[in-house]
Design a protein around this motif. Structure first.
Motif, mmCIF file in Angstrom:
data_model
loop_
_atom_site.group_PDB
_atom_site.id
_atom_site.type_symbol
_atom_site.label_atom_id
_atom_site.label_comp_id
_atom_site.label_asym_id
_atom_site.label_seq_id
_atom_site.Cartn_x
_atom_site.Cartn_y
_atom_site.Cartn_z
ATOM 1 N N ILE A 176 18.843 -31.766 -20.480
ATOM 2 C CA ILE A 176 19.454 -32.433 -19.334
ATOM 3 C C ILE A 176 18.656 -32.026 -18.096
ATOM 4 O O ILE A 176 18.512 -30.837 -17.815
ATOM 5 C CB ILE A 176 20.926 -32.042 -19.160
ATOM 6 C CG1 ILE A 176 21.746 -32.538 -20.359
ATOM 7 C CG2 ILE A 176 21.498 -32.640 -17.872
ATOM 8 C CD1 ILE A 176 23.214 -32.178 -20.290
ATOM 9 N N VAL A 177 18.123 -32.998 -17.402
ATOM 10 C CA VAL A 177 17.292 -32.727 -16.237
ATOM 11 C C VAL A 177 17.897 -33.401 -15.013
ATOM 12 O O VAL A 177 18.795 -34.230 -15.117
ATOM 13 C CB VAL A 177 15.842 -33.193 -16.463
ATOM 14 C CG1 VAL A 177 15.194 -32.393 -17.578
ATOM 15 C CG2 VAL A 177 15.790 -34.687 -16.791
ATOM 16 N N SER A 178 17.386 -33.041 -13.858
ATOM 17 C CA SER A 178 17.934 -33.558 -12.610
ATOM 18 C C SER A 178 16.799 -34.028 -11.709
ATOM 19 O O SER A 178 15.659 -33.556 -11.811
ATOM 20 C CB SER A 178 18.748 -32.468 -11.908
ATOM 21 O OG SER A 178 19.309 -32.949 -10.708
ATOM 22 N N ASP A 215 20.201 -27.987 -7.462
ATOM 23 C CA ASP A 215 19.612 -28.443 -8.719
ATOM 24 C C ASP A 215 18.581 -27.431 -9.218
ATOM 25 O O ASP A 215 18.555 -27.081 -10.403
ATOM 26 C CB ASP A 215 18.935 -29.800 -8.532
ATOM 27 C CG ASP A 215 19.924 -30.943 -8.399
ATOM 28 O OD1 ASP A 215 21.137 -30.709 -8.549
ATOM 29 O OD2 ASP A 215 19.482 -32.081 -8.154
ATOM 30 N N MET A 216 17.725 -26.964 -8.326
ATOM 31 C CA MET A 216 16.694 -26.011 -8.714
ATOM 32 C C MET A 216 17.291 -24.669 -9.125
ATOM 33 O O MET A 216 16.841 -24.039 -10.082
ATOM 34 C CB MET A 216 15.688 -25.849 -7.572
ATOM 35 C CG MET A 216 14.828 -27.089 -7.364
ATOM 36 S SD MET A 216 13.819 -27.043 -5.862
ATOM 37 C CE MET A 216 12.761 -25.641 -6.201
ATOM 38 N N CYS A 217 18.311 -24.242 -8.410
ATOM 39 C CA CYS A 217 18.960 -22.980 -8.776
ATOM 40 C C CYS A 217 19.605 -23.071 -10.158
ATOM 41 O O CYS A 217 19.586 -22.103 -10.924
ATOM 42 C CB CYS A 217 20.005 -22.595 -7.732
ATOM 43 S SG CYS A 217 19.303 -21.955 -6.198
ATOM 44 N N TYR A 218 20.142 -24.238 -10.477
ATOM 45 C CA TYR A 218 20.748 -24.402 -11.796
ATOM 46 C C TYR A 218 19.690 -24.500 -12.893
ATOM 47 O O TYR A 218 19.975 -24.206 -14.058
ATOM 48 C CB TYR A 218 21.701 -25.587 -11.803
ATOM 49 C CG TYR A 218 22.978 -25.288 -11.053
ATOM 50 C CD1 TYR A 218 23.685 -24.108 -11.279
ATOM 51 C CD2 TYR A 218 23.470 -26.155 -10.083
ATOM 52 C CE1 TYR A 218 24.832 -23.808 -10.578
ATOM 53 C CE2 TYR A 218 24.633 -25.863 -9.374
ATOM 54 C CZ TYR A 218 25.306 -24.684 -9.628
ATOM 55 O OH TYR A 218 26.455 -24.381 -8.926
ATOM 56 N N VAL A 219 18.459 -24.873 -12.545
ATOM 57 C CA VAL A 219 17.362 -24.736 -13.505
ATOM 58 C C VAL A 219 17.066 -23.260 -13.735
ATOM 59 O O VAL A 219 16.861 -22.815 -14.862
ATOM 60 C CB VAL A 219 16.095 -25.477 -13.017
ATOM 61 C CG1 VAL A 219 14.927 -25.203 -13.978
ATOM 62 C CG2 VAL A 219 16.342 -26.976 -12.925
ATOM 63 N N ASP A 225 17.691 -28.221 -17.302
ATOM 64 C CA ASP A 225 16.458 -27.804 -17.962
ATOM 65 C C ASP A 225 15.216 -28.108 -17.134
ATOM 66 O O ASP A 225 14.152 -27.532 -17.378
ATOM 67 C CB ASP A 225 16.355 -28.489 -19.329
ATOM 68 C CG ASP A 225 17.491 -28.075 -20.255
ATOM 69 O OD1 ASP A 225 17.593 -26.874 -20.544
ATOM 70 O OD2 ASP A 225 18.283 -28.942 -20.657
ATOM 71 N N GLY A 226 15.336 -28.998 -16.161
ATOM 72 C CA GLY A 226 14.197 -29.317 -15.319
ATOM 73 C C GLY A 226 14.631 -30.118 -14.108
ATOM 74 O O GLY A 226 15.748 -30.639 -14.051
ATOM 75 N N TYR A 227 13.728 -30.204 -13.138
ATOM 76 C CA TYR A 227 14.007 -30.945 -11.903
ATOM 77 C C TYR A 227 12.685 -31.432 -11.340
ATOM 78 O O TYR A 227 11.669 -30.739 -11.383
ATOM 79 C CB TYR A 227 14.688 -30.029 -10.877
ATOM 80 C CG TYR A 227 14.897 -30.682 -9.535
ATOM 81 C CD1 TYR A 227 15.957 -31.554 -9.314
ATOM 82 C CD2 TYR A 227 14.017 -30.448 -8.481
ATOM 83 C CE1 TYR A 227 16.141 -32.173 -8.087
ATOM 84 C CE2 TYR A 227 14.189 -31.057 -7.250
ATOM 85 C CZ TYR A 227 15.255 -31.925 -7.065
ATOM 86 O OH TYR A 227 15.420 -32.542 -5.862
ATOM 87 N N LEU A 267 7.983 -30.026 -9.137
ATOM 88 C CA LEU A 267 8.348 -30.100 -10.547
ATOM 89 C C LEU A 267 8.741 -28.699 -10.988
ATOM 90 O O LEU A 267 7.976 -27.746 -10.795
ATOM 91 C CB LEU A 267 7.175 -30.622 -11.377
ATOM 92 C CG LEU A 267 7.313 -30.546 -12.893
ATOM 93 C CD1 LEU A 267 8.543 -31.294 -13.379
ATOM 94 C CD2 LEU A 267 6.045 -31.093 -13.562
ATOM 95 N N VAL A 268 9.938 -28.587 -11.554
ATOM 96 C CA VAL A 268 10.514 -27.282 -11.879
ATOM 97 C C VAL A 268 11.038 -27.308 -13.314
ATOM 98 O O VAL A 268 11.904 -28.111 -13.645
ATOM 99 C CB VAL A 268 11.692 -26.959 -10.919
ATOM 100 C CG1 VAL A 268 12.298 -25.606 -11.248
ATOM 101 C CG2 VAL A 268 11.241 -27.006 -9.474
#
Length: 284
Positions: A176-178, A215-219, A225-227, A267-268
């Protein structure tokens, strides 16, 4: 130019200050959340909106920084839009710059969706060395110090939890990505759709939550899983980019260049999933 090193005790002081400041700003936002319908909303010259809550939160943060560190520079979202500052790389030459987003996720906030955050970063010659992202509605506090790892503190934890610094062995089909889209209309936003379609059709799910920082913190935590996103500003990614790096997440621009908050794409994702996402973005 050789950059002078920062003493560990100084970094600890800056981190403690940033954490305290984020909590104070969070209290301001929570107080305004109770009266959303009465807030004045301003349309920015460049893009998006700002509310009284954004402005009050930022004013408090700036006042406290100027009082405690009068020699430091400040790069703050609402102040920049008001002054029409369009070039940010000048701050790379400054020894210390505080990079601030007083309310990341304003549209969410104004509609009663509690997915928003306060973001505070201290950059040393343009490189983030302290980063704090606080989600007032849940009490989640993400923070990192360069070279010291990233941590998460929330009300149900008795002490901070170190964020995982390993690989992500999932395939994109399992992930699951954002993402987010540039708010400008026309040619720029059209760039977003093909990469979005590529990743949407090759992943388990894609979310668009409305706060790049969260979003990045939750990665970094492993919730997402990605952003990826284009056309961001330094205050969107400075604090959360450091948190991701210190949690072992790979952070680059779309071309794979090393992270800097002054790039216009990000890209994260953890290795090796990072490369799979990057491949689909490159097809866009």
């Amino acid at each position: 130019m050789t950059k002078p090193a920062i003493k560990s005790a100084e970094l600890n002081e800056y981190l403690s200050f940033a954490i305290m400041l984020s909590l104070e700003a969070g209290e301001i936002l929570l107080s305004f959340e109770k009266k959303i319908n009465s807030l004045t909303v301003h349309h920015k010259k460049a893009q998006g909106v700002a509310s009284t809550a954004d402005l009050k939160s930022e004013a408090h943060i700036i006042k406290r920084i100027k009082k405690n560190f009068p020699d430091h520079h400040i790069l703050a979202e609402e102040e920049c839009y008001e002054k029409g500052i369009g070039q940010y790389k000048e701050f790379v030459s400054q020894e210390f710059t505080w990079v601030i987003d007083p309310l990341d996720g304003t549209n969410n906030f104004l509609n009663g969706l509690n997915y928003y955050a306060v973001c505070i970063c201290l950059a040393h010659y343009g490189e983030p060395v302290v980063g704090v992202v606080f989600r007032p509605s849940t009490g989640e506090l993400f923070y990192a110090q360069k070279g010291k790892g990233a941590k998460l503190l929330k009300p149900e934890l008795s002490k901070p939890k170190k964020l995982f610094a390993g690989e992500n062995s999932k395939t994109l089909k399992e992930s699951i990505v954002s993402t987010g889209f540039a708010t400008e209309k026309g040619e720029r936003i059209s760039e977003e759709f093909l990469p979005f379609k590529n990743i949407l059709t090759n992943s388990r799910a894609v979310r668009r939550m409305g706060s790049a920082a969260l979003d990045m913190c939750y990665v970094s935590q492993g919730v997402f899983d990605g952003y990826w996103e284009r056309h961001l500003a330094p205050w969107d990614v400075a604090a959360s980019g450091l948190i991701c790096l210190e949690a072992g997440v790979k952070v680059t621009d779309f071309n794979g260049q090393e992270f800097t908050p002054f790039d216009r794409s990000i890209l994260v994702a953890r290795q090796p999933l990072y490369h799979e996402i990057k491949k689909f973005i490159a097809k866009g």
